[in-house]
Design a protein around this motif. Structure first.
Motif, short mmCIF file in Angstrom:
data_model
loop_
_atom_site.label_atom_id
_atom_site.label_comp_id
_atom_site.label_asym_id
_atom_site.label_seq_id
_atom_site.Cartn_x
_atom_site.Cartn_y
_atom_site.Cartn_z
N LYS A 1 0.83 -1.21 0.00
CA LYS A 1 0.00 0.00 0.00
C LYS A 1 0.87 1.26 0.00
O LYS A 1 0.59 2.22 -0.71
CB LYS A 1 -0.86 0.02 1.27
N ALA A 2 1.91 1.24 0.81
CA ALA A 2 2.77 2.42 0.93
C ALA A 2 3.46 2.72 -0.39
O ALA A 2 3.59 3.89 -0.78
CB ALA A 2 3.82 2.20 2.03
N LYS A 3 3.87 1.66 -1.09
CA LYS A 3 4.54 1.88 -2.38
C LYS A 3 3.55 2.46 -3.40
O LYS A 3 3.91 3.33 -4.19
CB LYS A 3 5.15 0.57 -2.87
N GLU A 4 2.31 1.98 -3.34
CA GLU A 4 1.27 2.52 -4.24
C GLU A 4 1.04 4.00 -3.95
O GLU A 4 0.99 4.82 -4.86
CB GLU A 4 -0.05 1.76 -4.04
N ILE A 5 0.91 4.32 -2.67
CA ILE A 5 0.65 5.71 -2.27
C ILE A 5 1.82 6.61 -2.68
O ILE A 5 1.63 7.69 -3.23
CB ILE A 5 0.38 5.80 -0.75
N ALA A 6 3.04 6.13 -2.45
CA ALA A 6 4.23 6.92 -2.81
C ALA A 6 4.25 7.18 -4.31
O ALA A 6 4.51 8.30 -4.76
CB ALA A 6 5.50 6.20 -2.36
N ALA A 7 3.91 6.14 -5.09
CA ALA A 7 3.90 6.30 -6.56
C ALA A 7 2.82 7.30 -6.98
O ALA A 7 3.07 8.19 -7.80
CB ALA A 7 3.67 4.94 -7.22
N GLU A 8 1.63 7.18 -6.36
CA GLU A 8 0.54 8.13 -6.68
C GLU A 8 0.96 9.56 -6.40
O GLU A 8 0.59 10.48 -7.12
CB GLU A 8 -0.68 7.84 -5.78
#
Ligand code: HPA
Length: 268
Positions: free
Chosen positions: A163-170
């Motif tokens: 989730k954190a990697k998704e959020i960082a990418a967003e």
């Protein structure tokens, strides 16, 4: 010990109307998140029965209950470090109280020295795993609950890391991933020690977090952790480091860390 934990939890329950399921330790890099909490109820550590009182300047101690956006949370402003002289039972006491209060997810942050040669000062590192290099184990002694020999194959929730990697990418925020090695301090490492920790498998070295994460995981609490790389323990790049420089680098990276954590908590 269990009675003390229960006594503390009962005191907190008596003060706070609605108990959250999410807790956050406002370590280095997350201090400003405290200002974003609404409907705040604060309990200074010195008013809480059995709670240790923090000693380090710049680490004021209180529990904050309230809302972050619409999410009910409990925040620890100020944590207890082993180098301050607390034993591991004291360092991790608040986490045991969290379990008693019904906390299900814990978010932690810290500052660390990067030992991975790919890292730069100001980088954020999602903690994927840790190495416990503290001289005392927080679960030493009578087992109060859970397994006597706890599994540690996923101390940091893989779901939360994804989730954190998704959020960082967003959000277009660069994040590193790596292994955090927790050591007692209070000295920063010698060049030889940084090299040793790198050889042992560390991407970053710091003086906190590992005891709390062990106790949280043992208690069945899901954990997510992030570290700000505030200095480099990489051969050829090692410079004199001070607490002030660590704070300056951490403050500069704080908005990025706060943005990711806030969204993580929102979706928790
Ligand atoms: N070593 C240990 N702890 C730290 C460091 C470091 O280089 N930087 C910030 N916390």
């Amino acid at each position: 010990m269990l009675e003390k934990i229960q006594e503390t939890a009962a005191y907190i329950r008596g003060k706070v109307k609605e108990m959250p399921a999410t807790a956050i330790i406002l370590g280095t890099g997350l201090g400003s998140l405290a200002n974003e909490i609404t409907d705040k109820q604060e309990i200074p550590y010195e008013e809480i029965p059995n709670f240790p009182v923090s000693t380090v300047e710049g680490h004021s101690g209180k529990l904050i209950f309230g809302k972050l956006d619409e999410k009910k949370i409990m925040a620890m402003q100020g944590r207890f470090h082993y180098y301050e002289g607390y034993c591991m039972k004291e360092v991790t006491f608040p986490i045991r109280v969290m379990r008693e209060l019904g906390i299900r997810t814990l978010f932690v942050s810290n500052a660390s020295g990067g030992t991975n040669p790919e890292f730069e000062i100001g980088d954020l590192m999602i903690i994927t795993d840790h190495i416990n290099f503290f001289p005392e184990h927080p679960l030493r002694g009578k087992n109060l609950y859970g397994d006597r020999f706890p599994d540690m194959s996923e101390a940091y929730s893989r779901d939360l890391i994804t989730k954190a990697k998704e959020i960082a990418a967003e959000k277009g925020i660069k994040v590193q991933e790596g292994v955090y090695l927790g050591t007692q301090g209070p000295t920063f490492e010698t060049p030889a020690e940084y090299k040793m920790f790198r050889i042992l498998g560390a991407d970053a070295v710091g003086m906190s977090t590992v005891p709390e994460v062990i106790v949280a995981h043992h208690a069945g609490i899901e954990v997510f952790g992030m570290s700000i790389i505030t200095d480099l323990g990489v051969e050829g790049k090692i410079m004199e480091v001070s607490h002030e420089e660590v704070q300056i680098a951490a403050n500069a990276a704080q908005p990025k860390m706060t943005a990711i954590m806030r969204e993580m908590i929102n979706r928790a």
